[in-house]
Structure formats: C-alpha cells, structure tokens
Design an enzyme around this catalytic site. Structure first.
Site, PDB file in Angstrom:
ATOM      1  N   ASN A   1       0.690  -0.989  -0.498  1.00 49.60           N
ATOM      2  CA  ASN A   1      -0.071  -0.037  -0.009  1.00 49.60           C
ATOM      3  C   ASN A   1       0.681   1.241   0.068  1.00 49.60           C
ATOM      4  OD1 ASN A   1      -2.215   1.902   0.857  1.00 49.60           O
ATOM      5  ND2 ASN A   1      -2.436   1.340   2.821  1.00 49.60           N
ATOM      6  N   TRP A   2       1.230   1.585  -1.374  1.00 46.55           N
ATOM      7  CA  TRP A   2       2.159   2.695  -1.318  1.00 46.55           C
ATOM      8  C   TRP A   2       1.656   4.050  -0.418  1.00 46.55           C
ATOM      9  CZ3 TRP A   2       3.967   2.432  -7.009  1.00 46.55           C
ATOM     10  CH2 TRP A   2       4.434   1.316  -7.049  1.00 46.55           C
ATOM     11  N   LYS A   3       0.733   3.786  -0.380  1.00 46.04           N
ATOM     12  CA  LYS A   3      -0.314   5.178   0.717  1.00 46.04           C
ATOM     13  C   LYS A   3      -0.289   6.770  -0.444  1.00 46.04           C
ATOM     14  CE  LYS A   3      -0.051   3.142   4.466  1.00 46.04           C
ATOM     15  NZ  LYS A   3       0.083   3.125   6.491  1.00 46.04           N
TER      16      LYS A   3
ATOM     17  N   HIS B   1      -9.624   1.160   5.233  1.00 42.19           N
ATOM     18  CA  HIS B   1      -8.266   1.551   5.514  1.00 42.19           C
ATOM     19  C   HIS B   1      -8.501   2.169   7.004  1.00 42.19           C
ATOM     20  CE1 HIS B   1      -3.835   2.303   6.625  1.00 42.19           C
ATOM     21  NE2 HIS B   1      -3.397   1.179   5.811  1.00 42.19           N
TER      22      HIS B   1
ATOM     23  N   GLU C   1      -7.262   4.873   8.063  1.00 42.46           N
ATOM     24  CA  GLU C   1      -6.964   5.745   8.226  1.00 42.46           C
ATOM     25  C   GLU C   1      -8.089   6.530   6.928  1.00 42.46           C
ATOM     26  OE1 GLU C   1      -2.450   5.636   5.765  1.00 42.46           O
ATOM     27  OE2 GLU C   1      -2.049   4.902   7.588  1.00 42.46           O
TER      28      GLU C   1
ATOM     29  N   GLU D   1      -5.243  -5.296  10.055  1.00 39.33           N
ATOM     30  CA  GLU D   1      -4.242  -4.617  10.565  1.00 39.33           C
ATOM     31  C   GLU D   1      -5.183  -3.543  11.919  1.00 39.33           C
ATOM     32  OE1 GLU D   1      -2.152  -2.913   6.749  1.00 39.33           O
ATOM     33  OE2 GLU D   1      -3.980  -1.812   6.863  1.00 39.33           O
TER      34      GLU D   1
ATOM     35  N   GLY E   1       2.329   2.322  10.616  1.00 39.16           N
ATOM     36  CA  GLY E   1       3.608   2.956  10.560  1.00 39.16           C
ATOM     37  C   GLY E   1       4.766   3.574  11.902  1.00 39.16           C
TER      38      GLY E   1
ATOM     39  N   SER F   1       3.903  -2.471  10.170  1.00 37.42           N
ATOM     40  CA  SER F   1       5.475  -2.450   9.869  1.00 37.42           C
ATOM     41  C   SER F   1       5.396  -3.835   9.850  1.00 37.42           C
ATOM     42  CB  SER F   1       5.901  -1.846  11.547  1.00 37.42           C
ATOM     43  OG  SER F   1       5.325  -0.625  12.074  1.00 37.42           O
TER      44      SER F   1
ATOM     45  N   GLY G   1       3.370  -1.195   4.534  1.00 42.17           N
ATOM     46  CA  GLY G   1       2.493  -0.063   3.796  1.00 42.17           C
ATOM     47  C   GLY G   1       4.248   0.261   3.488  1.00 42.17           C
ATOM     48  N   GLY G   2       5.592   1.375   4.539  1.00 42.44           N
ATOM     49  CA  GLY G   2       6.256   1.704   4.482  1.00 42.44           C
ATOM     50  C   GLY G   2       7.112   0.934   3.279  1.00 42.44           C
TER      51      GLY G   2
HETATM   52  P1  13P Z   1       3.468   0.518   7.906  1.00 37.91           P
HETATM   53  O1  13P Z   1       3.669  -0.206   7.373  1.00 37.91           O
HETATM   54  O2  13P Z   1       3.657   1.151   7.036  1.00 37.91           O
HETATM   55  O3  13P Z   1       2.746   0.095   9.391  1.00 37.91           O
HETATM   56  O4  13P Z   1       1.661   1.000   6.779  1.00 37.91           O
HETATM   57  C1  13P Z   1       1.068  -0.589   6.839  1.00 37.91           C
HETATM   58  C2  13P Z   1      -0.219  -0.076   6.534  1.00 37.91           C
HETATM   59  O5  13P Z   1      -1.219   0.677   6.719  1.00 37.91           O
HETATM   60  C3  13P Z   1      -0.759  -0.922   5.462  1.00 37.91           C
HETATM   61  O6  13P Z   1      -2.241  -0.892   5.114  1.00 37.91           O
END
Ligand code: 13P
Length: 252
Positions: free
Chosen positions: A9-11, A95, A97, A167, A173, A212, A233-234
């Site tokens: 997920n590149w956000k 998600h 967020e 999640e 994050g 993470s 994500g990251g």
């Molecule tokens: P991180 O891997 O940066 O913690 O993010 C997870 C995420 O929200 C994937 O959708």
C-alpha cells in the site's frame, strides 16, 4: 492451501518517476517460487502507468480506495468500474486511515466492498483495533463489528472473492509490529467468525497482516497458520524492502 499475498500500500507517496522506478524494480526482482503473489497499490494518478509496467509480470495492481457509487455527481471520487476498466484487480476498502481521517463508517466500507465486487474487483477489507481498544480488551469486539457490517450487507458468500487484512492501528507506521502470536490470535478469531457462517469459505479466505511488516519480521509472521500474507506500507516504498518480504513469502 491458501496462496500468500504480499501487497504494498503505497499510500500518498512518490512521483511519476519514483513510482515507475519502484514498480520496475519490483517486476525485475520477483523471487522464484510458487504459492505467493505480489500486489502493488499506487496512488490513483499512477495506476494506469503501473498497470502497463506490470503487464505480463507476476505483479498485480490495485487501488487504495473506491467510491461506493456506480457513477454520477460525486466530485473527486473514483468508481469501481473505472478501476476495473484500467486494469486494476484489487482495491483496499476500510483502511484505518480512511476510517479515522475521512470518517468512513463500517457501513460505508461495506457498501464500498459490495460495489467493488459488483465491478469485478477483489476487495481487501481492512479491520483492526486502536491501542486504547486493545488495552480495554475490546479487540475482538471491534473487529467483529467491522466484519459484521460486511456480513450483514454482502453475506458470507461474498468472501469467496475477497481478502481480509488485519491491521492493528497501533502497529501502522509506528515500527511497533504485533508479535506473530498476537497477530495469529486475531487472525484465528477472524477465521472463526467466517467459519461460523461457512467453513469452506473460511478455509479459502486470505487474511493478511498489516502494521510495520518488513523483511526482518516477515518470516515469523508468515509462519503462522492463519497469516496468509501482508499489507505493507513503509516497507513497500523501496523495491528491495518489498522484495525482502516477497522472498520470505517464497520460502513459506
Ligand atoms: P506500515 O507498514 O507502514 O506500518 O503500514 C501498514 C499499512 O497501513 C498498510 O495498509
């Protein structure tokens, strides 16, 4: 056996140049092996170009969100059929967020889940608790509420073509990964909720872990019986970091 799905997920990150380099790097480095697939979810403006770059490779493409509406006067929104039209196969819905920052309710998430399926996309339904909810012992109650909204709206049969991502919000994050045992406990619970409705479907559904996840902790998480991949994500923003997780998946 369920396949492992390693999803990035590149956000809201990158640029045209950076994101093309990222997908090209991933396509070039897909590990040998079977039993896993890779997915990237770039921001909307880059989807078409990423689909073109990934074509013919083992890398699939999805979007990060979608409208629950089919078409019409919804300024700024993107319809499920549009994503399908440009070659997306998956879309993330619910998600944390989107839930926390944009006020998406579990009912709206369920509507998005259904709309995505109607258009022929596979929804990745995200569920998970906050730190406060975990400390209150409310993890299962929160996850059940989020799942029930979708069971009620779409029915258990809809999970034949869906992925779930657990999640925990406190792990997103923050660098604070759930331990494999903590994650497995919730994944097992989620599968039991599916099994209470349909045992066969429960066995098929991929349940991803997100929060993470990185090369160093992926093998431990993926070794758990109910963890069928990751939503990353990251560590999905650099080809080598993402490919390290893919390599762990290839060895399960
Ligand atoms: P991180 O891997 O940066 O913690 O993010 C997870 C995420 O929200 C994937 O959708």
């Amino acid at each position: 056996m369920r396949e492992i799905l390693v999803a990035g997920n590149w956000k809201m990150n990158g640029s045209n140049a950076a994101n093309m380099e990222l997908v090209a790097g991933i396509v070039a480095g897909v590990p040998e092996g079977e039993g896993f697939s890779l997915l990237v979810c770039p921001p909307y403006p880059y989807l078409s170009a990423v689909v073109a770059e990934a074509e013919g490779s083992a890398v699939k493409v999805g979007a990060q969100s979608v409208s629950e509406h089919e078409s019409g006067a919804y300024t700024g929104e993107v319809a499920p059929a549009m994503l399908k039209d440009i070659g997306c196969e998956y879309v993330i819905v619910g998600h944390s967020e989107r839930r926390a920052l944009y006020g998406e309710s579990s009912f709206q998430v369920a509507a998005k889940f259904q709309a995505a399926q109607v258009a022929g996309l596979t929804p990745i339904l995200c569920v998970g608790e906050t730190l406060e909810e975990r400390e209150d012992g409310a993890t299962e109650r929160v996850v059940d509420f989020q799942l029930n909204a979708v069971f009620d709206a779409a029915g258990i049969g809809s999970f034949e073509n869906a992925v779930i991502a657990y999640e925990p919000v406190w792990a997103i994050g923050t660098g604070m990964t759930a331990t494999p045992e903590q994650a497995q406990e919730v994944h097992k619970h989620i599968r039991s909720q599916l099994a209470a409705r349909d045992a066969n479907i429960a066995e098929q559904v991929q349940i991803l872990y997100g929060g993470s996840m990185k090369g160093e902790n992926a093998a431990g998480l993926l070794a758990m019986p109910d963890i069928d991949g990751g939503l990353i994500g990251g560590a999905s923003l650099k080809a080598n970091d993402f490919l390290a997780i893919a390599a762990a998946a290839a060895q399960v």
